[in-house]
Every structure is written in C-alpha cells, then in structure tokens.
Motif scaffolding. Structure first.
Motif, PDB file in Angstrom:
ATOM      1  N   ARG A 430       0.828  -1.211   0.000  1.00 28.28           N
ATOM      2  CA  ARG A 430       0.000   0.000   0.000  1.00 28.28           C
ATOM      3  C   ARG A 430       0.861   1.260   0.000  1.00 28.28           C
ATOM      4  O   ARG A 430       0.503   2.269  -0.599  1.00 28.28           O
ATOM      5  N   LEU A 431       1.998   1.186   0.684  1.00 22.42           N
ATOM      6  CA  LEU A 431       2.912   2.325   0.685  1.00 22.42           C
ATOM      7  C   LEU A 431       3.470   2.577  -0.711  1.00 22.42           C
ATOM      8  O   LEU A 431       3.533   3.726  -1.165  1.00 22.42           O
ATOM      9  N   VAL A 432       3.862   1.510  -1.392  1.00 24.68           N
ATOM     10  CA  VAL A 432       4.359   1.649  -2.771  1.00 24.68           C
ATOM     11  C   VAL A 432       3.274   2.245  -3.661  1.00 24.68           C
ATOM     12  O   VAL A 432       3.533   3.159  -4.457  1.00 24.68           O
ATOM     13  N   ALA A 433       2.051   1.747  -3.524  1.00 23.73           N
ATOM     14  CA  ALA A 433       0.945   2.269  -4.330  1.00 23.73           C
ATOM     15  C   ALA A 433       0.687   3.736  -4.012  1.00 23.73           C
ATOM     16  O   ALA A 433       0.369   4.532  -4.914  1.00 23.73           O
ATOM     17  N   ALA A 434       0.834   4.112  -2.750  1.00 26.84           N
ATOM     18  CA  ALA A 434       0.611   5.507  -2.364  1.00 26.84           C
ATOM     19  C   ALA A 434       1.656   6.426  -2.987  1.00 26.84           C
ATOM     20  O   ALA A 434       1.333   7.535  -3.443  1.00 26.84           O
ATOM     21  N   VAL A 435       2.909   5.985  -3.033  1.00 25.77           N
ATOM     22  CA  VAL A 435       3.954   6.791  -3.667  1.00 25.77           C
ATOM     23  C   VAL A 435       3.700   6.912  -5.161  1.00 25.77           C
ATOM     24  O   VAL A 435       3.837   7.995  -5.751  1.00 25.77           O
ATOM     25  N   ASP A 436       3.312   5.808  -5.808  1.00 21.90           N
ATOM     26  CA  ASP A 436       3.004   5.853  -7.245  1.00 21.90           C
ATOM     27  C   ASP A 436       1.860   6.828  -7.522  1.00 21.90           C
ATOM     28  O   ASP A 436       1.906   7.611  -8.475  1.00 21.90           O
ATOM     29  N   ALA A 437       0.821   6.782  -6.663  1.00 24.07           N
ATOM     30  CA  ALA A 437      -0.324   7.674  -6.845  1.00 24.07           C
ATOM     31  C   ALA A 437       0.072   9.129  -6.620  1.00 24.07           C
ATOM     32  O   ALA A 437      -0.388  10.039  -7.320  1.00 24.07           O
ATOM     33  N   ALA A 438       0.944   9.375  -5.640  1.00 21.08           N
ATOM     34  CA  ALA A 438       1.398  10.741  -5.372  1.00 21.08           C
ATOM     35  C   ALA A 438       2.192  11.289  -6.542  1.00 21.08           C
ATOM     36  O   ALA A 438       2.057  12.466  -6.907  1.00 21.08           O
ATOM     37  N   ARG A 439       3.005  10.453  -7.147  1.00 17.22           N
ATOM     38  CA  ARG A 439       3.772  10.896  -8.317  1.00 17.22           C
ATOM     39  C   ARG A 439       2.850  11.187  -9.500  1.00 17.22           C
ATOM     40  O   ARG A 439       3.046  12.158 -10.226  1.00 17.22           O
ATOM     41  N   ALA A 440       1.833  10.333  -9.652  1.00 18.15           N
ATOM     42  CA  ALA A 440       0.879  10.558 -10.736  1.00 18.15           C
ATOM     43  C   ALA A 440       0.117  11.860 -10.507  1.00 18.15           C
ATOM     44  O   ALA A 440      -0.113  12.630 -11.450  1.00 18.15           O
ATOM     45  N   LEU A 441      -0.291  12.125  -9.271  1.00 19.93           N
ATOM     46  CA  LEU A 441      -1.007  13.353  -8.949  1.00 19.93           C
ATOM     47  C   LEU A 441      -0.136  14.565  -9.184  1.00 19.93           C
ATOM     48  O   LEU A 441      -0.576  15.584  -9.723  1.00 19.93           O
ATOM     49  N   ARG A 442       1.119  14.451  -8.799  1.00 20.41           N
ATOM     50  CA  ARG A 442       2.049  15.550  -8.992  1.00 20.41           C
ATOM     51  C   ARG A 442       2.255  15.816 -10.488  1.00 20.41           C
ATOM     52  O   ARG A 442       2.297  16.962 -10.936  1.00 20.41           O
ATOM     53  N   GLY A 443       2.343  14.730 -11.259  1.00 18.00           N
ATOM     54  CA  GLY A 443       2.524  14.886 -12.695  1.00 18.00           C
ATOM     55  C   GLY A 443       1.311  15.518 -13.364  1.00 18.00           C
ATOM     56  O   GLY A 443       1.440  16.361 -14.265  1.00 18.00           O
ATOM     57  N   ALA A 444       0.113  15.149 -12.905  1.00 15.10           N
ATOM     58  CA  ALA A 444      -1.116  15.705 -13.494  1.00 15.10           C
ATOM     59  C   ALA A 444      -1.273  17.177 -13.173  1.00 15.10           C
ATOM     60  O   ALA A 444      -1.901  17.930 -13.927  1.00 15.10           O
TER      61      ALA A 444
END
Length: 446
Positions: A430-444
């Motif tokens: 879940r931590l890995v998924a949270a970092v991936d989602a944060a990067r995606a949000l930052r990119g968007a």
C-alpha cells in the motif's frame, strides 16, 4: 416603480431546475448512504449542494453529482487512518500508540453490552475494571493495588487532590514541566486547590531542599520525570530511593510521575524510569500512561500501596475521571496479549530495517539514507533510534498526506523521507501504491 416580469419569465429562473430534496433522497445511491450515515447528515449534504446551486456556484444539473461525490465512501467518523512513516513511534499528532490486534479485537468485543461491572456467575454487581486491574498487577507485581483513569493528567489531578487537598505538594523547580500545546503541570496541580511548594533550583535540587520543606501542611512529595527534555551539565536530582526514607519517616506519601508507561525496565531505553523500579525504590504511588511506552489506549495508570490506591478510589473525583469500558478492555488486552506495535517498533533490528528499506527504495527509485527514529510522546528524550529511510523528491510529501492511504513522512534537507520503523511490513504494498499515486497526482498538476 418596478416593472413586472414578462409572462413566463419565472420559469426561466435556473433555480427552478434544482432537484427537490425528496427526489434526491429517493435516489438509490443516496438512500444507500443511510446505511453508514444518519439521515440528518445525508440531508445536510443534499441541502449544501442545493444551496451551492441557488447561489450560482454550480448548475442545478450538477447537484446530484455533487451529492454523490460528497457521500461516496464517506465514513461516519472523520478521523482517517494514516501510515506513520516519520520514524516517531509515539506520535502525539497521529494518535500516539497504535493498538495491537488483540486490543483492537477487545475494543470491538466491548463495544456492545459487557460485564464491566457485573458478575455473570452470581448476578451481582462487581468491581469495575477487575480484568485490567488484575493484568496490571500481574505485569507489575511490586504494586499492591492499581487504579485506571482516563489519562495521565487525570491521574496526577486525582493523586494531588486526594493526597494534598489544600495542603502543599513539594516539587523540585527542575521538574516543573510544560508538555504539548502549552500545558503546564504546575498549573494543573494548582488548579486542584493544592499549594505548590517549590524547592531547589532549575538545575540542582538536593535532599535537604525536600526535607527542609516537609511539614504539617505537606500533602505529598511529587517526583516528576522530565520525559520531554534533559538538563545536562552542573545538575543534581534526588532519586526516589533517596527520598523514600525521609518521606516515610514524616508520614508523607511519595508520588513518582513517570510520564511514560513502562511497567518494567526496557533495555532499549536504559535511562527511562519504570514503575517496578520506582516502587521497589520506595515510591508509595506511581503514575504512568497507557498510551505511551506501554503501547495501549490513552489511560492514566496508578500503581502503589493498597491504602493509597483505596484512598484515591474513594475520592469523589475518581468517578469524574474513571476509564470507560473500551479503555479497560483495550488496556487489559495490551497487557495480556502479544508484544504491542510500540514495543515492536522500539526494538526493531537495525539490520532487518535496512534490508526492508533498501528493497523498497529500489522499487520506488529512492535513495537509502541513515535516519534516526525517536520514541516521541515525551518519552526517551534525546535518545536516537538508529535506522534507515527512503529519500524521495520533497514535492511528494503533500500528495502523500492527502492520498489513500494517507502517508505522513518527514521533509528534511529538501528530501521526503519515508522511515519504515512504524509502518507494518504488511502495509508495504500500500505504501508503494501511495507513492506511485502521489507521483501521478504531482505529474497531473504540472
């Protein structure tokens, strides 16, 4: 003179297109929300969306969508669980101690009707919290009796009120502590009506300072552990074992407020006081916290001589600060169950932590860096807990906090640091998924 509107103009008012409350409440998805939320909460969400449409902030056609979004997955309580990646074990802002699985199950079991003050064998009323009391005495056999109240501050108030009344409480100036949010223990003691008798100086207090202050108005001698700071250099304090004899000779109770919740010595924190040692050294009463190093729910724990505990239990204030059934259940399960998460995190093996952190750092494209954890919560002041963290780009800290799951990290030296000490290993994915989602949000957002 006003000009009357042309025929049919009223029908062009967009507010007439706002969905009616009863129609919205009958919508299947909105009606289903009442399974987890009360009807008045759902109505408030509906009215808020309608008001936004009336004020022109959204169109009438957007009302239904806004209501569905507001209700979608909304829990009945507003507190959100977070992954604590700060390395601070007893993090006050994050609820201090995470409860063990056994304590969580005990909470769920106690949520309904329980035998908290009822003897199922005889059908008669029984002593409240007998299970928690027995567990405390088993964990700290040096105590003759135990009492549980709702938090540590309440325990201190009850002790000084019952023992000193309007008399004097002797306290070293070096132990006049301020804890979080400007909360000062001397002010708390003074609020009970007791008179605070300050002795010694900030950095040095001697036995003679205490014995010279003992007199007919002395209600108790209080020894408070400076748990959230240290005074170093030219210092002197009077240990409990030295204070106990003159206090006993004068017939004055000696109270030791530990600040934390260690019931026995902890090898990882050699200088942190514990209840068993304080009682063996002659303290008549020991005050500890259930949600600090004990790793249980918020609670004030009083351990000591039977007659002192009985005196506190009989005081009218004891009823006002007593612990509820959920606290008693979780505390008992913490004491009788497996090692709680707080102690697991405290005793984490540095090599094992490094291996786990290195593995996740590689998956996340981060850097493995040395990082000291901390006890937190006013315990283990200035004691580093050597460990490791994953260093990521600092811009991720904000998106991580608002993600699902919410992840709280540390930003230092222009890096977002993820310390896994307090993150259960089963949460790694879940931590890995949270970092991936944060990067995606930052990119968007770019």
């Amino acid at each position: 003179m006003s000009v009357p509107p042309p025929p049919g103009a009223q029908n062009t008012d967009p507010r007439r297109r706002i969905p009616r409350t009863d129609h919205l409440l009958a919508h299947p998805e909105i009606a289903a929300a009442t399974a987890t939320l009360s009807e008045h909460v759902v109505r408030d969400v509906v009215r808020a969306a309608q008001d936004r449409a009336r004020s022109g902030q959204i169109t009438p056609e957007q009302v239904l969508e806004e209501v569905l979004v507001a209700l979608g997955g909304r829990p009945a309580a507003s507190l959100r669980p977070v992954l604590n990646a700060t390395g601070v074990i007893v993090h006050t802002n994050l609820g201090r101690a995470p409860l063990s699985a056994a304590a969580r199950q005990a909470l769920a079991d106690a949520a309904g009707y329980t035998d908290v003050e009822f003897d199922l064998t005889t059908g008669a009323r029984s002593r409240r919290g007998a299970g928690a009391r027995a567990a405390l005495l088993a964990a700290c056999p040096e105590a003759e009796d135990a009492l549980v109240v709702n938090n540590g501050a309440a325990a201190l108030v009850l002790a000084t009120t019952a023992l000193a009344g309007t008399g004097e409480v002797i306290l070293s100036r070096g132990e006049m502590i301020e804890i979080g949010a400007g909360f000062r223990l001397p002010d708390l003691i003074a609020s009970t009506g007791a008179q605070l008798r300050e002795v010694g100086t900030t950095n040095r207090t001697h036995l003679a300072d205490v014995t010279d202050a003992l007199g007919p108005r002395t209600g108790c001698v209080l020894r408070i552990h400076t748990s959230n700071y240290r005074v170093i250099g030219f210092t002197s304090t009077v240990p409990v074992r030295v204070l106990s004899a003159p206090c006993r000779e004068a017939g004055v109770p000696l109270v030791a407020d530990l600040g934390s919740g260690l019931l026995a010595p902890e090898p990882a924190l050699a200088e942190e006081p514990d209840a068993a040692t304080a009682l063996r050294d002659g303290a008549d009463l020991v005050i500890a916290s259930g949600d600090k190093l004990l790793g249980g729910p918020q609670a004030g724990i009083l351990l000591g001589r039977g007659e002192i505990i009985a005196r506190l239990a009989r005081h009218p204030l004891a009823r006002a600060v007593r612990a509820d059934k959920l606290t008693l259940a979780a505390l008992e399960a913490t004491l009788t169950g497996p090692v709680p998460p707080v102690l697991e995190a405290l005793r984490t093996d540095s090599d094992a932590l490094r291996e786990r952190t290195e593995h996740l750092a590689a998956r996340l494209g981060g850097e493995l860096v040395a990082h000291d954890g901390r006890v937190g919560g006013g315990g283990g002041a200035e004691v580093p807990l050597p460990g490791w963290a994953i260093a990521l780009e600092p811009e991720l800290a904000g998106p991580l906090r608002i993600g699902d799951p919410a992840v709280v990290a540390t930003v230092r030296d222009e890096r977002c640091l993820l310390d896994l000490r307090c993150v259960p290993a089963e949460e790694d994915e879940r931590l890995v998924a949270a970092v991936d989602a944060a990067r995606a949000l930052r990119g968007a957002a770019r």
